[in-house]
Design a protein around this motif. Structure first.
Motif, PDB file in Angstrom:
ATOM      1  N   ILE A  79       0.835  -1.196   0.000  1.00  0.00           N
ATOM      2  CA  ILE A  79       0.000   0.000   0.000  1.00  0.00           C
ATOM      3  C   ILE A  79       0.874   1.252   0.000  1.00  0.00           C
ATOM      4  O   ILE A  79       0.598   2.231  -0.710  1.00  0.00           O
ATOM      5  CB  ILE A  79      -0.938   0.015   1.226  1.00  0.00           C
ATOM      6  CG1 ILE A  79      -1.999  -1.086   1.096  1.00  0.00           C
ATOM      7  CG2 ILE A  79      -1.615   1.374   1.375  1.00  0.00           C
ATOM      8  CD1 ILE A  79      -2.956  -0.905  -0.051  1.00  0.00           C
ATOM      9  N   GLU A  80       1.938   1.228   0.794  1.00  0.00           N
ATOM     10  CA  GLU A  80       2.867   2.359   0.809  1.00  0.00           C
ATOM     11  C   GLU A  80       3.501   2.555  -0.569  1.00  0.00           C
ATOM     12  O   GLU A  80       3.650   3.684  -1.046  1.00  0.00           O
ATOM     13  CB  GLU A  80       3.955   2.127   1.854  1.00  0.00           C
ATOM     14  CG  GLU A  80       4.907   3.300   2.016  1.00  0.00           C
ATOM     15  CD  GLU A  80       5.949   3.077   3.092  1.00  0.00           C
ATOM     16  OE1 GLU A  80       6.848   3.931   3.234  1.00  0.00           O
ATOM     17  OE2 GLU A  80       5.869   2.047   3.791  1.00  0.00           O
ATOM     18  N   PHE A  81       3.847   1.449  -1.227  1.00  0.00           N
ATOM     19  CA  PHE A  81       4.393   1.519  -2.579  1.00  0.00           C
ATOM     20  C   PHE A  81       3.376   2.120  -3.543  1.00  0.00           C
ATOM     21  O   PHE A  81       3.724   2.953  -4.397  1.00  0.00           O
ATOM     22  CB  PHE A  81       4.797   0.120  -3.042  1.00  0.00           C
ATOM     23  CG  PHE A  81       5.168   0.040  -4.498  1.00  0.00           C
ATOM     24  CD1 PHE A  81       6.415   0.456  -4.931  1.00  0.00           C
ATOM     25  CD2 PHE A  81       4.262  -0.449  -5.440  1.00  0.00           C
ATOM     26  CE1 PHE A  81       6.761   0.395  -6.291  1.00  0.00           C
ATOM     27  CE2 PHE A  81       4.598  -0.520  -6.786  1.00  0.00           C
ATOM     28  CZ  PHE A  81       5.848  -0.101  -7.211  1.00  0.00           C
ATOM     29  N   LEU A  82       2.122   1.715  -3.420  1.00  0.00           N
ATOM     30  CA  LEU A  82       1.069   2.247  -4.290  1.00  0.00           C
ATOM     31  C   LEU A  82       0.919   3.755  -4.098  1.00  0.00           C
ATOM     32  O   LEU A  82       0.830   4.514  -5.074  1.00  0.00           O
ATOM     33  CB  LEU A  82      -0.253   1.530  -3.991  1.00  0.00           C
ATOM     34  CG  LEU A  82      -1.413   1.680  -4.980  1.00  0.00           C
ATOM     35  CD1 LEU A  82      -2.442   0.569  -4.743  1.00  0.00           C
ATOM     36  CD2 LEU A  82      -2.102   3.031  -4.864  1.00  0.00           C
TER      37      LEU A  82
ATOM     38  N   HIS B 228       2.037   9.254  -6.194  1.00  0.00           N
ATOM     39  CA  HIS B 228       2.681  10.569  -6.049  1.00  0.00           C
ATOM     40  C   HIS B 228       3.687  10.813  -7.176  1.00  0.00           C
ATOM     41  O   HIS B 228       3.706  11.886  -7.783  1.00  0.00           O
ATOM     42  CB  HIS B 228       3.382  10.649  -4.693  1.00  0.00           C
ATOM     43  CG  HIS B 228       4.181  11.906  -4.493  1.00  0.00           C
ATOM     44  ND1 HIS B 228       3.597  13.145  -4.308  1.00  0.00           N
ATOM     45  CD2 HIS B 228       5.528  12.108  -4.476  1.00  0.00           C
ATOM     46  CE1 HIS B 228       4.554  14.060  -4.188  1.00  0.00           C
ATOM     47  NE2 HIS B 228       5.723  13.459  -4.286  1.00  0.00           N
ATOM     48  N   LEU B 229       4.510   9.800  -7.482  1.00  0.00           N
ATOM     49  CA  LEU B 229       5.522   9.949  -8.522  1.00  0.00           C
ATOM     50  C   LEU B 229       4.890  10.107  -9.905  1.00  0.00           C
ATOM     51  O   LEU B 229       5.416  10.814 -10.764  1.00  0.00           O
ATOM     52  CB  LEU B 229       6.457   8.744  -8.512  1.00  0.00           C
ATOM     53  CG  LEU B 229       7.374   8.621  -7.286  1.00  0.00           C
ATOM     54  CD1 LEU B 229       8.099   7.288  -7.295  1.00  0.00           C
ATOM     55  CD2 LEU B 229       8.379   9.770  -7.238  1.00  0.00           C
TER      56      LEU B 229
ATOM     57  N   ASN C 123       5.085  -9.149  -7.276  1.00  0.00           N
ATOM     58  CA  ASN C 123       3.839  -9.287  -8.037  1.00  0.00           C
ATOM     59  C   ASN C 123       2.766  -8.350  -7.496  1.00  0.00           C
ATOM     60  O   ASN C 123       2.025  -7.719  -8.259  1.00  0.00           O
ATOM     61  CB  ASN C 123       3.343 -10.730  -7.978  1.00  0.00           C
ATOM     62  CG  ASN C 123       4.264 -11.691  -8.702  1.00  0.00           C
ATOM     63  OD1 ASN C 123       5.474 -11.474  -8.758  1.00  0.00           O
ATOM     64  ND2 ASN C 123       3.718 -12.752  -9.258  1.00  0.00           N
ATOM     65  N   LEU C 124       2.684  -8.263  -6.171  1.00  0.00           N
ATOM     66  CA  LEU C 124       1.709  -7.363  -5.566  1.00  0.00           C
ATOM     67  C   LEU C 124       2.021  -5.901  -5.906  1.00  0.00           C
ATOM     68  O   LEU C 124       1.111  -5.099  -6.130  1.00  0.00           O
ATOM     69  CB  LEU C 124       1.679  -7.558  -4.052  1.00  0.00           C
ATOM     70  CG  LEU C 124       1.004  -8.839  -3.552  1.00  0.00           C
ATOM     71  CD1 LEU C 124       1.201  -8.988  -2.045  1.00  0.00           C
ATOM     72  CD2 LEU C 124      -0.486  -8.834  -3.893  1.00  0.00           C
ATOM     73  N   GLN C 125       3.300  -5.560  -5.934  1.00  0.00           N
ATOM     74  CA  GLN C 125       3.672  -4.207  -6.337  1.00  0.00           C
ATOM     75  C   GLN C 125       3.235  -3.937  -7.775  1.00  0.00           C
ATOM     76  O   GLN C 125       2.741  -2.847  -8.094  1.00  0.00           O
ATOM     77  CB  GLN C 125       5.185  -4.024  -6.196  1.00  0.00           C
ATOM     78  CG  GLN C 125       5.677  -3.966  -4.764  1.00  0.00           C
ATOM     79  CD  GLN C 125       7.189  -3.898  -4.684  1.00  0.00           C
ATOM     80  OE1 GLN C 125       7.896  -4.640  -5.374  1.00  0.00           O
ATOM     81  NE2 GLN C 125       7.702  -3.006  -3.855  1.00  0.00           N
TER      82      GLN C 125
ATOM     83  N   LYS D 278      12.455   0.697 -11.939  1.00  0.00           N
ATOM     84  CA  LYS D 278      13.274   1.374 -10.933  1.00  0.00           C
ATOM     85  C   LYS D 278      12.988   0.906  -9.506  1.00  0.00           C
ATOM     86  O   LYS D 278      13.912   0.772  -8.699  1.00  0.00           O
ATOM     87  CB  LYS D 278      13.058   2.892 -11.032  1.00  0.00           C
ATOM     88  CG  LYS D 278      13.920   3.693 -10.075  1.00  0.00           C
ATOM     89  CD  LYS D 278      13.749   5.195 -10.306  1.00  0.00           C
ATOM     90  CE  LYS D 278      14.643   5.998  -9.359  1.00  0.00           C
ATOM     91  NZ  LYS D 278      14.509   7.465  -9.582  1.00  0.00           N
ATOM     92  N   PHE D 279      11.726   0.643  -9.201  1.00  0.00           N
ATOM     93  CA  PHE D 279      11.372   0.430  -7.796  1.00  0.00           C
ATOM     94  C   PHE D 279      10.985  -1.007  -7.441  1.00  0.00           C
ATOM     95  O   PHE D 279      10.945  -1.348  -6.258  1.00  0.00           O
ATOM     96  CB  PHE D 279      10.229   1.372  -7.401  1.00  0.00           C
ATOM     97  CG  PHE D 279      10.636   2.821  -7.403  1.00  0.00           C
ATOM     98  CD1 PHE D 279      11.423   3.338  -6.386  1.00  0.00           C
ATOM     99  CD2 PHE D 279      10.255   3.664  -8.438  1.00  0.00           C
ATOM    100  CE1 PHE D 279      11.812   4.669  -6.386  1.00  0.00           C
ATOM    101  CE2 PHE D 279      10.630   5.000  -8.452  1.00  0.00           C
ATOM    102  CZ  PHE D 279      11.421   5.504  -7.427  1.00  0.00           C
ATOM    103  N   ILE D 280      10.673  -1.828  -8.427  1.00  0.00           N
ATOM    104  CA  ILE D 280      10.390  -3.234  -8.119  1.00  0.00           C
ATOM    105  C   ILE D 280      11.691  -4.007  -8.291  1.00  0.00           C
ATOM    106  O   ILE D 280      12.117  -4.308  -9.409  1.00  0.00           O
ATOM    107  CB  ILE D 280       9.279  -3.795  -9.024  1.00  0.00           C
ATOM    108  CG1 ILE D 280       7.985  -2.987  -8.836  1.00  0.00           C
ATOM    109  CG2 ILE D 280       9.027  -5.267  -8.697  1.00  0.00           C
ATOM    110  CD1 ILE D 280       6.832  -3.462  -9.701  1.00  0.00           C
TER     111      ILE D 280
END
Length: 212
Positions: A14-17, A22-23, A67-69, A99-101
């Motif tokens: 959720i924090e990643f989402l 935002h990005l 996968n969830l990300q 970049k983030f996963i």
């Protein structure tokens, strides 16, 4: 122990989402529609996937954090398609995923497959008119009409509270109704942001009467 691990995993995704929204600089309605699609519909539906009653494919078995990300990004994409013209596209999502996963590399084709899988899991239920953020905006508008003190309550404060509730899983645990959730968020924001000497009317009974 497994329940705690699932809760921590959900919180991280959720924090990643939220950070991804935002990005990508999406509008609040896109962000909170995506949160509703992912946290209120997709993630709870994974229980039946684990029970062997869901769609079988490599994106769901095993269900890794990466996968969830990816599905978190897909929820933003689907939400953007509902609300934006033009909407986000794969070219917006792919660099963010790269970049983030960190755990896994996803191709463009993987993103397209993930979208189909996401929609299958939520049974193509992409209606987003009944979400808390919409009711927060409506309640805030009503508050500004009935009292000047409503001008002191900022929608940004409401969004900060809502983000925290989603990260802590309180949106699904404490409130089944988006109306009640919205009223609670507005009351909390009112009590936190408005100086006590400016309180002009009993906001708690007002919120209760409006959405019971």
């Amino acid at each position: 122990m497994r329940s705690q691990q699932c809760s921590c995993l959900r919180s991280r995704v959720i924090e990643f989402l939220i950070q991804s929204a935002h990005l990508l600089e999406v509008s609040p309605i896109v962000k909170y529609s995506a949160l509703s699609l992912f946290a209120d519909r997709f993630y709870p539906a994974l229980a039946r996937i684990r029970d062997g009653k869901g769609t079988e494919n490599w994106l769901l078995h095993p269900m890794r954090e990466s996968n969830l990300q990816l599905f978190g990004l897909i929820s933003i994409w689907v939400s953007s398609k509902v609300h934006d013209t033009p909407s986000l596209c794969v070219k917006n999502l792919k660099p963010l995923a790269d970049k983030f996963i960190k755990e896994q590399h996803f191709t463009t084709r993987d993103l397209l497959e993930a979208e189909i899988t996401f929609l299958q899991v939520i049974e193509f239920g992409i209606g987003v008119t009944n979400i808390a953020f919409i009711f927060v905006e409506e309640l805030l508008s009503q508050l500004k009409v009935v009292s000047r003190v409503g001008e002191h309550v900022k929608v940004e404060a409401c969004m900060d509270i809502m983000d925290l509730l989603y990260e802590k899983e309180e949106t699904s645990v404490l409130y089944r109704s988006p109306h009640s959730l919205a009223a609670s968020i507005l009351v909390a924001s009112y009590l936190i942001t408005v100086p006590q000497q400016k309180w002009e009317f009993p906001v708690l009974p007002w919120g209760k009467i409006s959405y019971t």
